[in-house]
Design a protein around this motif. Structure first.
Motif, PDB file in Angstrom:
ATOM      1  N   VAL A   1      82.512  29.039  20.710  1.00 55.95           N
ATOM      2  CA  VAL A   1      83.910  28.606  20.645  1.00 55.95           C
ATOM      3  C   VAL A   1      83.898  27.084  20.722  1.00 55.95           C
ATOM      4  CG1 VAL A   1      86.139  28.614  21.850  1.00 55.95           C
ATOM      5  CG2 VAL A   1      84.795  30.720  21.699  1.00 55.95           C
TER       6      VAL A   1
ATOM      7  N   GLU B   1      85.919  23.770  21.557  1.00 60.01           N
ATOM      8  CA  GLU B   1      87.060  23.401  22.388  1.00 60.01           C
ATOM      9  C   GLU B   1      87.286  21.895  22.320  1.00 60.01           C
ATOM     10  OE1 GLU B   1      87.115  22.729  26.976  1.00 60.01           O
ATOM     11  OE2 GLU B   1      87.422  24.875  26.632  1.00 60.01           O
TER      12      GLU B   1
ATOM     13  N   ARG C   1      83.606  32.263  24.835  1.00 61.51           N
ATOM     14  CA  ARG C   1      85.032  32.536  25.031  1.00 61.51           C
ATOM     15  C   ARG C   1      85.356  32.722  26.512  1.00 61.51           C
ATOM     16  NH1 ARG C   1      86.737  38.738  23.969  1.00 61.51           N
ATOM     17  NH2 ARG C   1      84.921  39.686  24.920  1.00 61.51           N
ATOM     18  N   LYS C   2      86.620  32.447  26.839  1.00 63.00           N
ATOM     19  CA  LYS C   2      87.126  32.633  28.195  1.00 63.00           C
ATOM     20  C   LYS C   2      88.361  33.525  28.123  1.00 63.00           C
ATOM     21  CE  LYS C   2      86.078  27.915  29.727  1.00 63.00           C
ATOM     22  NZ  LYS C   2      86.733  26.648  30.081  1.00 63.00           N
TER      23      LYS C   2
ATOM     24  N   ASP D   1      91.857  32.723  26.037  1.00 63.19           N
ATOM     25  CA  ASP D   1      91.698  31.888  24.839  1.00 63.19           C
ATOM     26  C   ASP D   1      92.572  32.420  23.712  1.00 63.19           C
ATOM     27  OD1 ASP D   1      89.878  30.044  25.817  1.00 63.19           O
ATOM     28  OD2 ASP D   1      88.124  31.045  24.964  1.00 63.19           O
ATOM     29  N   HIS D   2      93.253  31.505  23.011  1.00 61.33           N
ATOM     30  CA  HIS D   2      94.097  31.859  21.859  1.00 61.33           C
ATOM     31  C   HIS D   2      93.703  31.019  20.664  1.00 61.33           C
ATOM     32  CE1 HIS D   2      96.680  34.085  24.570  1.00 61.33           C
ATOM     33  NE2 HIS D   2      97.343  34.525  23.520  1.00 61.33           N
TER      34      HIS D   2
ATOM     35  N   CYS E   1      91.667  23.092  24.653  1.00 59.30           N
ATOM     36  CA  CYS E   1      92.262  23.998  23.649  1.00 59.30           C
ATOM     37  C   CYS E   1      91.176  24.490  22.696  1.00 59.30           C
ATOM     38  CB  CYS E   1      93.319  23.263  22.827  1.00 59.30           C
ATOM     39  SG  CYS E   1      94.707  22.678  23.798  1.00 59.30           S
ATOM     40  N   VAL E   2      91.316  25.736  22.251  1.00 55.06           N
ATOM     41  CA  VAL E   2      90.387  26.280  21.268  1.00 55.06           C
ATOM     42  C   VAL E   2      90.705  25.648  19.913  1.00 55.06           C
ATOM     43  CG1 VAL E   2      89.636  28.360  20.049  1.00 55.06           C
ATOM     44  CG2 VAL E   2      90.124  28.457  22.508  1.00 55.06           C
TER      45      VAL E   2
ATOM     46  N   SER F   1      95.239  36.187  20.871  1.00 58.76           N
ATOM     47  CA  SER F   1      94.093  35.965  21.752  1.00 58.76           C
ATOM     48  C   SER F   1      92.808  36.156  20.946  1.00 58.76           C
ATOM     49  CB  SER F   1      94.130  36.931  22.932  1.00 58.76           C
ATOM     50  OG  SER F   1      93.852  38.249  22.493  1.00 58.76           O
TER      51      SER F   1
END
Length: 125
Positions: A87, A89, A52-53, A56-57, A93-94, A67
């Motif tokens: 995660v 991506e 995760r960063k 991130d949503h 985008c997540v 989030s």
């Protein structure tokens, strides 16, 4: 990040190893879970795996977007695990997160080609 297709052993740390499988299937309306879910092949053509960063949503199906940090707190995911969860991506985008499931923007329609993704921890010890 690592591009996802087939099977992957993802080592977040010596204590946190994940097995991730990705198989192309025709989506039949199966239930979307937190560790087994489906992403549209059209929307998710190039999936990367990362941690995760900040910022991130994720918008889970039929819910408001939040989030990853807030979702992990709500799901009572231990602090020590939060940065270890894979995660997924797509184009910045997540698309999904282990333990939380997919983002609604990447859900397949019934009959559409989809990635069936399974993520689970490997317990070597």
């Amino acid at each position: 990040g690592t591009h996802l297709r087939g099977e992957l052993r993802c080592t977040a740390s010596p204590d946190h190893v994940w097995h991730i499988s990705c198989e192309e299937v025709t989506y039949q309306g199966e239930e979307q879970g937190r560790e087994r879910f489906f992403l549209s092949c059209t929307g998710a053509h190039r999936i990367q795996v990362r941690s995760r960063k900040t910022g991130d949503h994720l918008t889970r199906p039929s819910r408001k977007g939040k989030s990853l940090k807030k979702l992990m707190i709500e799901e009572k995911i231990p602090i020590s695990m939060r940065d270890q969860l894979p995660v997924l991506e797509v184009a910045g985008c997540v698309a999904a997160a282990a333990g939380l499931g997919p983002d609604q923007a990447f859900l397949p329609q019934k009959g559409e080609r989809a990635w069936k993704i399974t993520i689970h921890p490997v317990n070597d010890r």
